[in-house]
Design a protein around this motif. Structure first.
Motif, short mmCIF file in Angstrom:
data_model
loop_
_atom_site.label_atom_id
_atom_site.label_comp_id
_atom_site.label_asym_id
_atom_site.label_seq_id
_atom_site.Cartn_x
_atom_site.Cartn_y
_atom_site.Cartn_z
N ARG A 76 0.75 -1.24 -0.06
CA ARG A 76 0.00 0.03 -0.15
C ARG A 76 0.85 1.16 0.26
O ARG A 76 0.62 2.12 -0.74
CB ARG A 76 -0.83 0.06 1.39
CG ARG A 76 -1.91 1.19 1.42
CD ARG A 76 -3.23 0.79 1.92
NE ARG A 76 -2.72 0.57 3.73
CZ ARG A 76 -3.12 1.47 4.58
NH1 ARG A 76 -3.34 2.67 4.13
NH2 ARG A 76 -2.83 1.22 5.73
N ALA A 77 1.70 1.23 0.99
CA ALA A 77 2.63 2.59 0.91
C ALA A 77 3.66 2.62 -0.31
O ALA A 77 3.54 3.97 -0.95
CB ALA A 77 3.80 2.11 2.11
N PHE A 78 4.06 1.72 -0.98
CA PHE A 78 4.70 1.61 -2.47
C PHE A 78 3.76 2.23 -3.34
O PHE A 78 4.33 3.23 -4.08
CB PHE A 78 5.29 0.37 -2.95
CG PHE A 78 6.50 0.24 -2.10
CD1 PHE A 78 7.66 0.87 -2.10
CD2 PHE A 78 6.86 -1.28 -1.56
CE1 PHE A 78 8.72 0.61 -1.54
CE2 PHE A 78 8.07 -1.50 -1.04
CZ PHE A 78 9.00 -0.60 -1.19
N GLU A 79 2.51 1.77 -3.43
CA GLU A 79 1.74 2.18 -4.30
C GLU A 79 1.06 3.96 -3.99
O GLU A 79 1.31 4.64 -5.12
CB GLU A 79 0.08 1.62 -4.21
CG GLU A 79 -0.66 1.70 -5.53
CD GLU A 79 -2.02 1.03 -5.14
OE1 GLU A 79 -1.83 0.04 -4.69
OE2 GLU A 79 -2.83 1.33 -5.79
N ALA A 81 3.18 5.81 -2.83
CA ALA A 81 4.43 6.52 -2.90
C ALA A 81 4.79 6.85 -4.42
O ALA A 81 5.75 7.32 -4.87
CB ALA A 81 5.61 6.04 -2.24
N GLY A 82 3.87 6.04 -5.05
CA GLY A 82 4.21 6.06 -6.63
C GLY A 82 5.28 5.15 -7.11
O GLY A 82 5.63 5.23 -8.52
N PHE A 83 5.44 3.92 -6.55
CA PHE A 83 6.41 2.87 -7.02
C PHE A 83 5.67 1.96 -7.81
O PHE A 83 4.70 1.68 -7.30
CB PHE A 83 7.02 2.08 -5.75
CG PHE A 83 8.39 3.14 -5.07
CD1 PHE A 83 9.61 2.89 -5.45
CD2 PHE A 83 8.14 4.10 -4.19
CE1 PHE A 83 10.54 3.50 -5.21
CE2 PHE A 83 9.11 4.91 -3.79
CZ PHE A 83 10.16 4.78 -4.34
N ASP A 84 6.33 1.57 -9.04
CA ASP A 84 5.55 0.61 -9.64
C ASP A 84 6.24 -0.67 -9.03
O ASP A 84 7.52 -1.09 -9.04
CB ASP A 84 6.05 0.75 -11.10
CG ASP A 84 6.03 -0.41 -12.13
OD1 ASP A 84 5.41 -1.14 -11.58
OD2 ASP A 84 6.95 -0.05 -13.29
N ARG A 85 5.33 -1.80 -9.00
CA ARG A 85 6.13 -2.98 -8.09
C ARG A 85 6.99 -3.69 -9.15
O ARG A 85 8.07 -4.19 -8.70
CB ARG A 85 4.83 -4.12 -8.25
CG ARG A 85 3.86 -4.19 -7.08
CD ARG A 85 4.83 -4.34 -5.90
NE ARG A 85 5.07 -5.80 -5.40
CZ ARG A 85 5.70 -6.15 -4.12
NH1 ARG A 85 5.86 -5.42 -3.31
NH2 ARG A 85 5.93 -7.40 -4.05
N GLY A 86 7.11 -3.56 -10.48
CA GLY A 86 8.00 -4.04 -11.38
C GLY A 86 9.30 -3.36 -11.15
O GLY A 86 10.46 -3.77 -11.71
N SER A 87 9.49 -2.12 -10.47
CA SER A 87 10.74 -1.60 -10.39
C SER A 87 11.48 -1.89 -9.20
O SER A 87 12.22 -1.45 -8.66
CB SER A 87 10.65 -0.04 -10.43
OG SER A 87 9.84 0.41 -9.21
#
Ligand code: URA
Length: 208
Positions: A76-79, A81-87
């Motif tokens: 949830r936090a990565f999403e 913060a705008g991080f793409d899971r693939g990165s």
């Protein structure tokens, strides 16, 4: 008697080979009670390598890092913060679950310095294979595994930190923040979560 002589990864940057070798690791006694080695997950070209402490109960069974409650918070936090899971490449400082039994429950035990040091060669091998632009360290165990036992998370959370000289090629930039489990345990969870997301966003800015 098994000892903590440490992991001995093969000399390769092939993640599949590393994972396969790690599955048989007996570099410290933790392999004896854990279900399996939980190796990192993600692409070899990931821009961000995320390091947690050790697999928890759910991860130990699934064989994948961060699939339990801490992992859900992290996703949830990565999403946000705008991080793409693939990165992302997600792993742990220690690759076996350390626990004590209480009845039917398996209670998490913090890994000791000996276990962290014994497992560190796997983390370095993952860094060599992934070559991330940024390393995000979650909690003191992860931070001290890479930055040394003197590193104080309370003093440096959310800031760019200087890796030791011998790691400067493998770790171009690094940020340490609290472990997501600490957010889940915090008395004011919303506040702790907002601060955690702010740290993840600050780390993301280093990617340019
Ligand atoms: N906590 C961690 O540090 N790592 C996991 O994989 C799960 C929970």
């Amino acid at each position: 008697m098994p000892d903590s002589r440490g992991a001995e990864p093969p000399d390769t940057t092939d993640l599949a080979r590393l994972r396969s070798a790690a599955s048989g690791c007996q570099g410290c006694p933790l392999y004896q009670d854990a279900t399996q080695t939980v190796f990192g997950e993600g692409a070899a070209g990931a821009k961000v390598l995320v390091v947690g402490e050790q697999p928890g109960d759910k991860e130990d069974v699934a064989g994948e890092p961060f699939v339990g409650p801490a992992g859900k918070l992290l996703d949830r936090a990565f999403e946000e913060a705008g991080f793409d899971r693939g990165s992302l490449y997600v792993t742990n400082a220690v690759k076996h679950f350390k626990f004590k039994r209480e009845g039917k429950r398996r209670i998490h035990q913090k890994p000791g310095r000996t276990e962290v040091v014994a497992c560190r060669p796997w983390l370095l091998a993952e860094l060599r294979a992934v070559r991330p632009d940024l390393v995000l360290l979650l909690g003191a165990t992860a931070a001290q595994s890479l930055l040394g036992p003197k590193f104080r998370l309370t003093q440096h959370r959310g800031e760019p930190v200087e890796p030791p000289a011998e790691l400067s090629e493998l770790v171009p930039s690094a940020v340490a923040t609290v472990h997501p489990s600490a957010v889940l345990r915090a008395p004011d969870r919303d506040e702790a979560y907002a601060a955690f997301v702010a740290d993840v966003k600050a780390a993301g800015k280093l990617l340019g």
